[in-house]
Design an enzyme around this catalytic site. Structure first.
Site, mmCIF file in Angstrom:
data_model
loop_
_atom_site.group_PDB
_atom_site.id
_atom_site.type_symbol
_atom_site.label_atom_id
_atom_site.label_comp_id
_atom_site.label_asym_id
_atom_site.label_seq_id
_atom_site.Cartn_x
_atom_site.Cartn_y
_atom_site.Cartn_z
ATOM 1 N N HIS A 330 0.799 -1.226 0.000
ATOM 2 C CA HIS A 330 0.000 0.000 0.000
ATOM 3 C C HIS A 330 0.832 1.276 0.000
ATOM 4 O O HIS A 330 0.262 2.363 -0.021
ATOM 5 C CB HIS A 330 -0.927 0.027 1.217
ATOM 6 C CG HIS A 330 -2.141 -0.828 1.064
ATOM 7 N ND1 HIS A 330 -3.258 -0.433 0.365
ATOM 8 C CD2 HIS A 330 -2.405 -2.080 1.522
ATOM 9 C CE1 HIS A 330 -4.164 -1.400 0.405
ATOM 10 N NE2 HIS A 330 -3.680 -2.403 1.095
ATOM 11 N N LYS A 517 -8.816 13.220 5.091
ATOM 12 C CA LYS A 517 -7.971 12.031 5.011
ATOM 13 C C LYS A 517 -7.057 12.005 6.233
ATOM 14 O O LYS A 517 -7.011 12.962 7.008
ATOM 15 C CB LYS A 517 -7.149 12.013 3.726
ATOM 16 C CG LYS A 517 -6.371 13.293 3.446
ATOM 17 C CD LYS A 517 -5.671 13.247 2.100
ATOM 18 C CE LYS A 517 -6.635 13.399 0.948
ATOM 19 N NZ LYS A 517 -6.797 12.201 0.153
ATOM 20 N N ARG A 518 -6.355 10.918 6.397
ATOM 21 C CA ARG A 518 -5.393 10.802 7.488
ATOM 22 C C ARG A 518 -4.394 11.962 7.425
ATOM 23 O O ARG A 518 -3.981 12.365 6.346
ATOM 24 C CB ARG A 518 -4.673 9.459 7.356
ATOM 25 C CG ARG A 518 -3.641 9.150 8.392
ATOM 26 C CD ARG A 518 -3.261 7.675 8.312
ATOM 27 N NE ARG A 518 -2.831 7.286 6.979
ATOM 28 C CZ ARG A 518 -1.552 7.263 6.581
ATOM 29 N NH1 ARG A 518 -0.591 7.638 7.406
ATOM 30 N NH2 ARG A 518 -1.228 6.854 5.371
ATOM 31 N N LYS A 523 0.519 13.891 2.498
ATOM 32 C CA LYS A 523 -0.806 14.242 1.978
ATOM 33 C C LYS A 523 -0.972 15.764 1.864
ATOM 34 O O LYS A 523 -1.934 16.242 1.272
ATOM 35 C CB LYS A 523 -1.889 13.623 2.861
ATOM 36 C CG LYS A 523 -1.884 12.084 2.800
ATOM 37 C CD LYS A 523 -2.913 11.471 3.705
ATOM 38 C CE LYS A 523 -2.840 9.946 3.729
ATOM 39 N NZ LYS A 523 -3.306 9.315 2.498
ATOM 40 N N THR A 625 -8.625 6.354 -1.984
ATOM 41 C CA THR A 625 -10.002 5.941 -2.290
ATOM 42 C C THR A 625 -10.973 7.084 -2.012
ATOM 43 O O THR A 625 -12.064 7.116 -2.560
ATOM 44 C CB THR A 625 -10.426 4.700 -1.473
ATOM 45 O OG1 THR A 625 -10.188 4.940 -0.087
ATOM 46 C CG2 THR A 625 -9.669 3.466 -1.921
ATOM 47 N N LYS A 629 -14.518 8.415 -4.019
ATOM 48 C CA LYS A 629 -15.805 8.704 -3.374
ATOM 49 C C LYS A 629 -16.307 10.090 -3.759
ATOM 50 O O LYS A 629 -17.494 10.279 -4.037
ATOM 51 C CB LYS A 629 -15.659 8.576 -1.853
ATOM 52 C CG LYS A 629 -15.361 7.158 -1.380
ATOM 53 C CD LYS A 629 -14.784 7.125 0.020
ATOM 54 C CE LYS A 629 -14.207 5.747 0.315
ATOM 55 N NZ LYS A 629 -13.325 5.739 1.488
#
Length: 781
Positions: A330, A517-518, A523, A625, A629
């Site tokens: 991942h 998100k995390r 990120k 992901t 969405k």
């Protein structure tokens, strides 16, 4: 009165002595859940005479189960009517806590896979840990993240059955605990679908062999009396305990072995009931998918069980392991490719470590047979520099390694794992991630779902490719107007929810720009924060005019021990305080960081988004992901060429999304010469936002954490180069793209056309498609 109403009324009366009229939310939750559960019992118990996939994952971010289970059983409308009869609606269950048994995309992907496999009819069972407190419950205190226990079991767990008779003894050196399984039905989507099945998510709870030492208690050594109970229960207490110290690392390794060993014992027991001691059919009957490196210890553990308990030879047992196990990678992040100190590993798992040594010796022999000898072997060895390299073991001792997006898989093959790819090219595969459209459209956005069904038919629920039929309406003004009405309604619902949960008022007519998100540096929530501050400065100094009013929404949790991520949360909250209190921009800008972001919050946020922020540094996000969405619910992607963003743009068109920043190849060219200090010195806008960290514009309560962020970007640290994630490099490109989205939004018909085309081209991103790919390419079902 129909059967559902009668059974629910009986359950309320028998269990709580109340009627539906005076039942509490928790009583209704339990009674409705039990009634629905009873309807699937016979289907759940049906034997499956087919190959079974066992999905081993440290995380299953399943969220709130009641609504998705009612949807999949076809009972959602009946439940709504039942609640309406007493003046209530299904929304009352929003007060029931999520099962927060995951941290982010990895755990949510596992949950989507379970849903898809059951809907398609594959026999796929999940195996993990029944964390007592899940991740953690997040709140903000003066802008800082505060963590408390997430008591998701406060309303009980009516969707699980305790299997006391199937508990397993698990040993860690001198410590032994019981692993007690709780089985949860995984219900496929049944309405109009004759392929659907009911599979099982088995979550293990750690319990003591001796819960109470009466002698110690009688001697008034009260702590000693319950010490074994406390030590045992700590193993399944919390997802991802802080592992900065030695004890935390030991606990993490115990967790991984705990569920891997218990799961294998239960699988072997099931197999032997069919085939006795003949293990020649094992890999024909079972496939075990390792969801990242967390469950990799299952490989030496299965070897141990097969050789020590089933008396197989090492070579035969190894072949069974290799043909049974497959590994999903991942991330290319070095820190996430787990490595354990040999001494620590051996102290926690002394019975397992010899099998790691044996696997390593076999690897050495195999490498020598390929002509790879001496120091040349070091890059492959599972045991190297006093470390156990779990990713290396996962690649070597399995038959398949897959990435989760096209670019991610290519990076694995060409760069991150290129040495392994040269050895075993046939083992590397791509399976782009996906999401279940049942939860992430039909359930969370019923208004848009009904509209799509009206225009395309019901088929998209089980075959998302059918949503492509929506594309023919891209120039239909009536359709686009209706689409905009639905989006506005979802924004109103979110605004009402945020007011209730956060006490913050937002205007639903604003453009909604959302990053959820995390919280991790790669990120780049910090890049988003810098750009918002730049917009604020631009509005004040007159550089930016005619700005579309926008609310920027964040949702994220930082790992408790991740200090820099927690500093970024504080920084964003300080920006929110600055902007939201400035009357000069109240009609143009708003910043909201929602607390305790989880699956249920995402179900509110995603349908309301106009803009989906997917801004990771190119080459760092394996897939994502959340991007899928948002796309499915009609948001445009503002993002880099990273992860599944690339495939989203391929499907929906770059002209219908907003791509910015360096690509992987660009970063490769500049990574050794890049100077963020030069950009800082030459660009006043970059200097202005970065200086906000140190010039008193924003306060970090004298903690020094903002200065640390500033220094890390400009000067680097002992473990990372300056601006390791190229925030300043991409800043101007990102700021320009952000303003372009803002400008384009003014043309509502053209912008809604972009959004509609994203929805219409989301078919590829169903987890149904992903699971079919795994089934054909990896599990050979």
């Amino acid at each position: 009165m129909n059967e559902f109403e009668k059974n629910t009324d009986n359950c309320l009366l028998n269990e709580f002595g109340v009627s539906r009229q005076n039942a509490t939310t928790h009583q209704l939750y339990r009674a409705i859940s039990k009634t629905a559960f009873a309807t699937i019992q016979s289907e759940w118990k049906k034997p499956k005479n087919k190959k079974t996939v066992c999905y081993f994952s440290a995380e299953f971010l399943i969220g709130r189960m009641i609504t998705s289970n009612l949807l999949n059983t076809g009972l959602l409308d009946e439940c709504e009517k039942y609640l309406n009869s007493v003046g209530k609606s299904i929304k009352i269950f929003e007060n029931i806590e999520d099962a927060a048994l995951g941290n982010g995309g990895l755990g949510r992907l596992a949950a989507c896979f379970l849903d898809s496999a059951a809907t398609i009819g594959y026999a796929l069972n999940g195996y993990g840990i029944r964390y007592r407190y899940g991740l953690f419950k997040q709140s903000f205190v003066d802008g800082w993240q505060n963590e408390t226990a997430d008591d998701w079991l406060a309303a009980s767990d009516p969707w699980s059955i305790r299997r006391e008779d199937e508990k397993v003894l698990v040993k860690f050196g001198a410590q032994s605990v019981y692993a007690v399984p709780y089985d949860m039905p995984v219900i496929g989507y049944f309405p109009g679908n004759d392929k659907a099945a009911i599979n099982t998510l088995r979550l293990w709870q750690s319990e003591p062999v001796n819960a109470f030492d009466f002698t110690a208690f009688n001697e008034q050594r009260y702590s000693d009396a319950v010490s074994e109970k406390n030590r045992a229960e700590a193993i399944s207490a919390v997802l991802y305990p802080n592992d900065e110290g030695y004890e935390g690392k030991c606990l993490r390794l115990k967790q991984q072995y705990f569920f891997a060993s218990a799961s294998l014992v239960s699988i072997l027991k099931e197999y032997k009931n069919k085939f006795s001691n003949d293990f020649s059919h094992f890999s024909e009957q079972y496939a075990i998918q390792l969801n990242d490196t967390h469950p990799t210890v299952a490989i030496p553990e299965l070897l141990r069980l097969l050789t020590e308990q089933e008396n197989l030879g090492f070579d035969e047992a190894f072949e069974i392991c290799k043909n049974t196990f497959a590994y999903t990678n991942h991330t290319i992040m070095a820190e996430a490719l787990e490595k354990w100190d040999v001494k620590l590993f051996n102290s926690v798992l002394p019975e397992v470590y010899p099998y790691v040594v044996m696997i390593n010796l076999k690897l050495k022999r195999d490498l020598a047979a390929m002509g790879i000898c001496g120091n040349e072997q070091n890059q492959y060895l599972i045991l190297e520099n006093n470390l156990v390299h779990m990713a290396r073991m996962a690649i070597y001792a399995t038959h398949s390694t897959n990435g989760v997006a096209q670019i991610h898989t290519e990076i694995l093959k060409e760069k991150a794992l290129s040495n392994w790819h040269k050895l075993y090219p046939g083992r590397f595969k791509n399976e782009t991630n996906g999401i279940t459209q049942r939860r992430w459209l039909k359930l969370c956005n019923p208004e848009l779902s009904a509209f799509i069904t009206e225009k395309t038919g019901e088929g998209w629920t089980v075959n998302l490719d059918e949503i492509k039929k929506l594309e023919k309406y891209k120039d239909d003004p009536d359709v686009l107007n209706k689409f905009n009405e639905i989006k506005l309604e979802k924004k109103k619902q979110l605004a009402e929810f945020i007011l209730k949960k956060e006490g913050i008022k937002i205007d639903p007519t604003f453009m909604f720009d959302i990053q959820i998100k995390r919280l991790h540096e790669y990120k780049r929530q910090l890049l988003n924060a810098f750009s918002i501050l730049d917009i604020y400065y631009g509005i004040l100094d007159g550089r930016i005019t005619d700005f579309t009013p926008t609310v920027f929404i964040f949702g994220a949790k930082a790992a408790p021990g991740y200090r820099r991520a927690k500093a970024i949360i504080k920084y964003i909250n300080e920006i929110a305080k600055l902007i939201n209190s400035d009357e000069r921009v109240t009609d143009k800008l708003k910043v909201v960081f929602v607390q305790n972001y989880n699956v249920s919050y995402a179900e509110k946020l995603i349908p309301a988004a106009d803009v989906s922020e997917q801004i990771s540094t190119a080459g760092t996000e394996a897939s994502g992901t959340g991007n899928m969405k948002f796309m499915l619910n009609g948001a445009v992607t503002l993002g880099t060429y990273d992860g599944a963003n690339i495939e989203i743009v391929e499907q929906a068109g770059e002209e219908n999304n907003y791509i910015f920043g360096a690509e992987v190849e660009d970063i490769e060219k500049i990574k050794y010469t890049y100077s963020p200090k030069k950009l800082y010195d030459e660009n006043p806008r970059i200097r202005a936002v970065l200086d906000s960290l140190i010039n008193g514009t924003l306060q970090d309560n004298a903690s020094g954490c903002f200065r640390e962020l500033y220094d890390a970007i400009l000067y680097g640290t002992s473990w990372h180069k300056a601006d390791h994630y190229f925030i300043l490099h991409d800043f101007m490109s990102y700021a320009d793209a952000k303003l372009k989205v803002n400008k384009d939004y003014k043309n509502k018909s053209e912008f809604s056309k972009k959004c509609l085309l994203n929805v219409a081209n989301a078919g590829k991103f169903s987890s149904d498609r992903t699971i079919k790919g795994y089934a054909e390419d990896i599990w050979k079902i």
